[in-house]
Design an enzyme around this catalytic site. Structure first.
Site, PDB file in Angstrom:
ATOM      1  N   ASP A  49       0.840  -1.203   0.000  1.00  0.00           N
ATOM      2  CA  ASP A  49       0.000   0.000   0.000  1.00  0.00           C
ATOM      3  C   ASP A  49       0.873   1.250   0.000  1.00  0.00           C
ATOM      4  O   ASP A  49       0.521   2.262  -0.602  1.00  0.00           O
ATOM      5  CB  ASP A  49      -0.923   0.009   1.229  1.00  0.00           C
ATOM      6  N   GLY A  50       2.014   1.172   0.697  1.00  0.00           N
ATOM      7  CA  GLY A  50       2.955   2.294   0.726  1.00  0.00           C
ATOM      8  C   GLY A  50       3.443   2.642  -0.687  1.00  0.00           C
ATOM      9  O   GLY A  50       3.578   3.814  -1.033  1.00  0.00           O
ATOM     10  N   ARG A  93      -6.782  20.215  22.386  1.00  0.00           N
ATOM     11  CA  ARG A  93      -5.415  20.104  22.905  1.00  0.00           C
ATOM     12  C   ARG A  93      -5.035  18.643  22.928  1.00  0.00           C
ATOM     13  O   ARG A  93      -5.796  17.808  23.411  1.00  0.00           O
ATOM     14  CB  ARG A  93      -5.334  20.621  24.337  1.00  0.00           C
ATOM     15  N   ASP A 113      -2.030  15.430  21.191  1.00  0.00           N
ATOM     16  CA  ASP A 113      -0.906  15.123  20.289  1.00  0.00           C
ATOM     17  C   ASP A 113      -1.204  15.559  18.858  1.00  0.00           C
ATOM     18  O   ASP A 113      -0.301  15.910  18.121  1.00  0.00           O
ATOM     19  CB  ASP A 113      -0.610  13.615  20.308  1.00  0.00           C
TER      20      ASP A 113
HETATM   21  P1  NAP Z   1       4.190   2.036   6.804  1.00  0.00           P
HETATM   22  O1  NAP Z   1       4.702   2.426   8.134  1.00  0.00           O
HETATM   23  O2  NAP Z   1       4.787   0.902   6.069  1.00  0.00           O
HETATM   24  O3  NAP Z   1       2.593   1.847   6.871  1.00  0.00           O
HETATM   25  C1  NAP Z   1       1.964   1.327   7.944  1.00  0.00           C
HETATM   26  C2  NAP Z   1       1.010   0.245   7.498  1.00  0.00           C
HETATM   27  O4  NAP Z   1      -0.164   0.849   6.941  1.00  0.00           O
HETATM   28  C3  NAP Z   1       1.559  -0.709   6.436  1.00  0.00           C
HETATM   29  O5  NAP Z   1       1.238  -2.012   6.816  1.00  0.00           O
HETATM   30  C4  NAP Z   1       0.807  -0.275   5.194  1.00  0.00           C
HETATM   31  O6  NAP Z   1       0.654  -1.322   4.260  1.00  0.00           O
HETATM   32  C5  NAP Z   1      -0.530   0.088   5.797  1.00  0.00           C
HETATM   33  N1  NAP Z   1      -1.446   0.890   4.992  1.00  0.00           N
HETATM   34  C6  NAP Z   1      -1.189   1.930   4.158  1.00  0.00           C
HETATM   35  N2  NAP Z   1      -2.331   2.400   3.631  1.00  0.00           N
HETATM   36  C7  NAP Z   1      -3.334   1.633   4.135  1.00  0.00           C
HETATM   37  C8  NAP Z   1      -4.736   1.626   3.972  1.00  0.00           C
HETATM   38  N3  NAP Z   1      -5.362   2.517   3.199  1.00  0.00           N
HETATM   39  N4  NAP Z   1      -5.467   0.712   4.665  1.00  0.00           N
HETATM   40  C9  NAP Z   1      -4.875  -0.193   5.483  1.00  0.00           C
HETATM   41  N5  NAP Z   1      -3.550  -0.232   5.677  1.00  0.00           N
HETATM   42  C10 NAP Z   1      -2.787   0.678   5.014  1.00  0.00           C
HETATM   43  O7  NAP Z   1       4.200   3.338   5.872  1.00  0.00           O
HETATM   44  P2  NAP Z   1       3.649   3.422   4.391  1.00  0.00           P
HETATM   45  O8  NAP Z   1       3.565   2.082   3.775  1.00  0.00           O
HETATM   46  O9  NAP Z   1       4.435   4.495   3.724  1.00  0.00           O
HETATM   47  O10 NAP Z   1       2.155   3.936   4.607  1.00  0.00           O
HETATM   48  C11 NAP Z   1       1.867   5.221   5.079  1.00  0.00           C
HETATM   49  C12 NAP Z   1       0.650   5.081   5.918  1.00  0.00           C
HETATM   50  O11 NAP Z   1       0.975   4.488   7.159  1.00  0.00           O
HETATM   51  C13 NAP Z   1       0.014   6.385   6.311  1.00  0.00           C
HETATM   52  O12 NAP Z   1      -0.793   6.901   5.286  1.00  0.00           O
HETATM   53  C14 NAP Z   1      -0.750   5.985   7.552  1.00  0.00           C
HETATM   54  O13 NAP Z   1      -2.082   5.634   7.241  1.00  0.00           O
HETATM   55  C15 NAP Z   1      -0.074   4.736   8.035  1.00  0.00           C
HETATM   56  N6  NAP Z   1       0.383   4.928   9.412  1.00  0.00           N
HETATM   57  C16 NAP Z   1      -0.224   4.210  10.370  1.00  0.00           C
HETATM   58  C17 NAP Z   1       0.109   4.391  11.704  1.00  0.00           C
HETATM   59  C18 NAP Z   1      -0.602   3.572  12.730  1.00  0.00           C
HETATM   60  O14 NAP Z   1      -1.409   2.708  12.347  1.00  0.00           O
HETATM   61  N7  NAP Z   1      -0.356   3.820  14.004  1.00  0.00           N
HETATM   62  C19 NAP Z   1       1.069   5.315  12.065  1.00  0.00           C
HETATM   63  C20 NAP Z   1       1.693   6.050  11.052  1.00  0.00           C
HETATM   64  C21 NAP Z   1       1.321   5.851   9.714  1.00  0.00           C
HETATM   65  P3  NAP Z   1       1.906  -1.879   3.363  1.00  0.00           P
HETATM   66  O15 NAP Z   1       2.722  -2.697   4.317  1.00  0.00           O
HETATM   67  O16 NAP Z   1       1.212  -2.698   2.331  1.00  0.00           O
HETATM   68  O17 NAP Z   1       2.661  -0.706   2.824  1.00  0.00           O
HETATM   69 MN    MN Z   2       4.650   0.293   3.855  1.00  0.00          MN
END
Ligand code: NAP
Ligand code: MN
Length: 269
Positions: free
Chosen positions: A45-46, A148, A150
């Site tokens: 997804d990333g 207020r 994070d």
């Molecule tokens: P990452 O740290 O690898 O992403 C975190 C996880 O989110 C990965 O498993 C990614 O899937 C999954 N993901 C991305 N879009 C999704 C969606 N629409 N529905 C369900 N899961 C999804 O970073 P990244 O791959 O660059 O993705 C960025 C996204 O990470 C941000 O848009 C944000 O939504 C998410 N994120 C989540 C958290 C949290 O859950 N606490 C914190 C920060 C960011 P893949 O492994 O297939 O890439």
């Molecule tokens: Mn990812």
């Protein structure tokens, strides 16, 4: 038809990218990174978020498709074992397009600097490096609360299964033209009070955040994070643009949710 491929960059994804590119060229499709009709993302997804970012200015003429080389993703419904089948579909069948809503984020600054307008496929999060954020939150031009904590996460329906879900937000079907506001650790005590539950805003309802103390923020749009200073306000609403996904077979959203979060892991290789 012109196509482009965005790979995650690991060995497996690069191998599949090379294979798919050659197959599609053999079927007389043209590789064109400048103005593709079809963008294929190979990775997770990333990777899909990165592919979206690269072509965000050409959404009207570009349709996206995702192949996953790891686990099942929300934007990636084809497995690497299905490449041959997929190539034949692309070459022989006119594609059906499904559109999902996007989030429009407008960051306005104090002084002369021009506003930044950014589209998000998953979400925006607004945080600060130190301490907590303090915002005057307005909805449709009316004061709603003083927040207020994070930070705040404002997501699209297709992004509702990502960061938003981890914050206790609801999963929204992408046929709903809405955005969701989820709190990130709000401060609630006898002095400070926020709504405490996620809010879902329909199309045309704008949420406006006005900083009350600091004006420097860490703003993430999908997988990209930037720091902004002199922020006057951050406005979010459903964008008029939409993202177009190519579908050659149905893959209902709720099945994706089930297979990603509920069913035991399926092995693809
Ligand atoms: P990452 O740290 O690898 O992403 C975190 C996880 O989110 C990965 O498993 C990614 O899937 C999954 N993901 C991305 N879009 C999704 C969606 N629409 N529905 C369900 N899961 C999804 O970073 P990244 O791959 O660059 O993705 C960025 C996204 O990470 C941000 O848009 C944000 O939504 C998410 N994120 C989540 C958290 C949290 O859950 N606490 C914190 C920060 C960011 P893949 O492994 O297939 O890439
Ligand atoms: Mn990812």
């Amino acid at each position: 038809m012109k196509f482009a491929i965005v790979s995650r960059g690991d060995e497996r994804s690069n191998k599949i990218t090379a294979k798919m590119k050659q197959y599609l060229i053999d079927f007389d499709l043209t590789y064109n990174e400048e103005s593709p009709d079809l963008v294929i993302s190979i990775g997770g997804d990333g990777t899909f978020l990165e592919a979206f970012r690269r072509y965000v200015d050409k959404l009207e003429t570009t349709a996206f498709l995702g192949v996953h080389t790891g686990h099942l993703g929300f934007y990636t419904d084809w497995t690497s074992e299905e490449i041959e089948k997929l190539v034949i579909e692309i070459a022989k069948t006119p594609f059906h397009v499904v559109e999902y809503p996007l989030l429009e984020v407008i960051i306005r600054f104090e002084g002369e600097e021009k506003p930044h307008r950014i589209l998000a496929l998953n979400e925006t999060t607004i945080k600060t490096v130190e301490g907590s954020v303090v915002f005057d939150v307005q909805i449709r031009g009316e004061h709603f609360e003083t927040f207020r904590g994070d930070g705040l996460c404002i997501s699209t329906p297709s992004g509702s299964t990502a960061y938003n879900k981890a914050l206790g937000g609801a999963i929204l079907h992408p046929s709903l033209e809405a955005i969701q506001v989820a709190e990130i650790a709000s401060i609630n005590n006898r002095v400070f009070r926020t709504i405490g539950s996620p809010l879902i805003l329909p199309k045309h309802h704008t949420i406006l955040l006005k900083p009350l103390q600091k004006n420097s923020f860490i703003i993430a749009i999908d997988h990209l994070t930037e720091s902004y200073s002199n922020v006057r306000s951050i406005q979010c609403r459903v964008a008029k643009e939409r993202v177009r996904f190519v579908r050659y077979r149905p893959f209902p959203f709720w099945n994706r949710v089930r297979d990603s979060f509920v069913t035991e892991i399926k092995k693809f290789d």
